[in-house]
Design an enzyme around this catalytic site. Structure first.
Site, PDB file in Angstrom:
ATOM      1  N   LYS A  33       0.838  -1.195   0.000  1.00  0.00           N
ATOM      2  CA  LYS A  33       0.000   0.000   0.000  1.00  0.00           C
ATOM      3  C   LYS A  33       0.879   1.254   0.000  1.00  0.00           C
ATOM      4  CE  LYS A  33      -0.252   0.024   5.042  1.00  0.00           C
ATOM      5  NZ  LYS A  33      -1.111   0.131   6.225  1.00  0.00           N
ATOM      6  N   ARG A 131     -10.331   0.438  15.211  1.00  0.00           N
ATOM      7  CA  ARG A 131     -10.216   1.156  13.938  1.00  0.00           C
ATOM      8  C   ARG A 131     -11.124   0.410  12.966  1.00  0.00           C
ATOM      9  NH1 ARG A 131      -4.366   1.666  11.133  1.00  0.00           N
ATOM     10  NH2 ARG A 131      -4.913  -0.472  10.618  1.00  0.00           N
ATOM     11  N   HIS A 163      -6.227  -7.023  13.420  1.00  0.00           N
ATOM     12  CA  HIS A 163      -4.962  -6.282  13.391  1.00  0.00           C
ATOM     13  C   HIS A 163      -4.578  -5.864  14.808  1.00  0.00           C
ATOM     14  CE1 HIS A 163      -1.795  -4.296  11.190  1.00  0.00           C
ATOM     15  NE2 HIS A 163      -2.067  -3.121  11.711  1.00  0.00           N
ATOM     16  N   ARG A 219       1.107 -10.872   7.710  1.00  0.00           N
ATOM     17  CA  ARG A 219       1.106  -9.686   6.855  1.00  0.00           C
ATOM     18  C   ARG A 219       2.325  -8.829   7.195  1.00  0.00           C
ATOM     19  NH1 ARG A 219      -3.900  -9.541   9.277  1.00  0.00           N
ATOM     20  NH2 ARG A 219      -3.358  -7.528  10.210  1.00  0.00           N
ATOM     21  N   TYR A 261      14.620  30.722   5.810  1.00  0.00           N
ATOM     22  CA  TYR A 261      13.470  31.528   6.218  1.00  0.00           C
ATOM     23  C   TYR A 261      13.398  31.692   7.736  1.00  0.00           C
ATOM     24  CZ  TYR A 261      11.534  31.102   1.493  1.00  0.00           C
ATOM     25  OH  TYR A 261      11.325  31.178   0.140  1.00  0.00           O
ATOM     26  N   CYS A 308      12.927  24.299   3.312  1.00  0.00           N
ATOM     27  CA  CYS A 308      12.099  25.037   2.350  1.00  0.00           C
ATOM     28  C   CYS A 308      11.359  24.048   1.452  1.00  0.00           C
ATOM     29  CB  CYS A 308      12.971  25.962   1.518  1.00  0.00           C
ATOM     30  SG  CYS A 308      14.024  27.053   2.505  1.00  0.00           S
ATOM     31  N   MET A 309      10.544  24.552   0.572  1.00  0.00           N
ATOM     32  CA  MET A 309       9.775  23.681  -0.299  1.00  0.00           C
ATOM     33  C   MET A 309      10.661  22.842  -1.207  1.00  0.00           C
ATOM     34  SD  MET A 309       6.756  24.609  -3.046  1.00  0.00           S
ATOM     35  CE  MET A 309       5.703  25.344  -1.801  1.00  0.00           C
ATOM     36  N   ASP A 310      11.739  23.450  -1.717  1.00  0.00           N
ATOM     37  CA  ASP A 310      12.556  22.794  -2.730  1.00  0.00           C
ATOM     38  C   ASP A 310      13.994  22.547  -2.291  1.00  0.00           C
ATOM     39  OD1 ASP A 310      10.383  23.290  -4.680  1.00  0.00           O
ATOM     40  OD2 ASP A 310      11.028  25.375  -4.437  1.00  0.00           O
TER      41      ASP A 310
END
Length: 374
Positions: A33, A131, A163, A219, A261, A308-310
């Site tokens: 998954k 769950r 589970h 599993r 930043y 940062c983002m990048d």
């Protein structure tokens, strides 16, 4: 030439699964998954099968159908199903589907009729995780409905499962309590004439530590990717993922220089800063700011300031780092680089989240090992 990459060693996945297979007499399902925990749904699945897994497990119907479209013919179980999905597509493709309510069971009956074949169903009992799964009070009603549907030829009850909540904490009292509840649930199922081929409750942790929970199928999730679910134990597993990038810029700056930043980090001395082109847009947790370890050149240093983002910045001191040098965020640790466990510890999370974040990003995955030739 690559700028940033997630490198996945498919032989490591294969060998980890073989190691798990050797620890049990049960069949092994490997969970692929979330895009194979970031390692790639189809490649990871094929590597797992080559290591001895006989089943693959996914959360969603779409993931299961992706495996089928890729030519994977092994048994596949999908277990997270909301109302109104095209379940007939899964039934027609031979995908096993989980049910924990009579409403979903009704949908599976309808899906089987539409597909022209009985739905292969795994009934899930909630033994204490609270769950997914039928509550203990609702279990008899679900069993009665399943027995009726099976007698009518609309479903085949292939499995009964549950589970664990705390199997990654060996000795936790809930493990035995859940196991006892599972035994009771199986006995009740048998009283309704339901004797599934597969009974399964063991996850990676239970596969490694509790052989009495293995039943017919275990599993394996995180362990298949070489990461241990038990803190402080490796069990001979080998991490399959490495995340790295080439330094885009290295420069000397004076003492007292604020970095990134918010200027939350200030250089304590004259130093070299290395800019690494990976950021939270690529899976680096922003809360790794001033915390995440990175191996650059011959040193391991912490991220300097905010992610940062990048990109991110590493203070490498007087290490002679230049643009183009490789910065490794994590890997198996063979060359002294940090591991996903190191990153999890630094950022207050678990190794599962680290690899899943990095693998499900814009950074290309490159596959290595003999298994990558398939």
């Amino acid at each position: 030439m690559w700028q940033a990459e997630v490198r996945v060693d498919l032989d490591a996945i294969r060998d980890n699964v073989a190691l798990l297979r050797a620890r049990t007499s049960a069949e092994v399902l490997v969970a692929v998954k979330a895009d194979g925990y970031g390692h790639g749904l189809v490649p990871a699945g094929r590597a797992a099968l080559s290591g001895g897994a006989t089943w693959l497990g996914v959360a969603t119907l779409d993931e299961a159908l992706t495996l089928r479209r890729a030519g994977v013919e092994a048994p596949v179980l999908a277990w997270l199903l909301s109302p109104g999905l095209p379940l007939h597509e899964g039934v027609a493709s031979g995908v096993d589907l989980s049910a924990a309510t009579t409403a979903l069971l009704d949908e599976l009956v309808a899906a089987g009729r539409r597909a022209g074949r009985p739905a292969r169903v795994h009934l899930k009992l909630d033994t204490g995780l609270a769950r997914g799964g039928a509550a203990v009070a609702d279990w008899p009603v679900l069993l009665e409905a399943a027995a009726k549907a099976q007698a009518g030829g609309d479903i085949e009850t292939v499995g009964v499962w549950s589970h664990f909540a705390c199997a990654d904490e060996p000795g936790h009292e809930s493990i035995d309590r859940q196991l006892a509840a599972f035994h009771k649930g199986l006995a009740l199922a048998e009283s309704f004439g339901i004797t599934p081929r597969y009974r399964h409750i063991a996850n990676s942790a239970a596969t490694l530590t509790r052989p009495d929970t293995h039943f017919d199928l275990v599993r394996a999730g995180i362990a298949a990717y070489g990461l241990s679910p038990i803190a402080g134990e490796t069990y001979g597993l080998r991490p399959a993922m490495t995340a790295r990038a080439r330094v885009s810029l290295a420069k000397r700056v004076p003492a007292g220089q604020g970095v990134s930043y918010g200027l939350t980090y200030t250089t304590p001395r004259e130093t070299t800063l290395a800019v690494v082109p990976l950021g939270y847009g690529d899976g680096v947790p922003r809360h790794a700011s001033s915390a995440g370890p990175v191996r650059v050149g011959g040193t391991t240093a912490r991220i300097a300031g905010r992610v940062c983002m990048d990109q991110l910045v590493v203070d490498v001191g007087d290490e002679p780092v230049v643009a183009g040098d490789v910065a490794t965020l994590f890997g198996p640790g063979d060359d002294g680089e940090p591991t996903a466990d190191d990153w999890a510890a630094a950022t207050g999370t678990i190794n599962y989240e680290i690899v899943t974040r990095f693998g499900s990003s814009r950074v290309p995955r490159h596959y290595v090992g003999e298994a990558s030739r398939w």
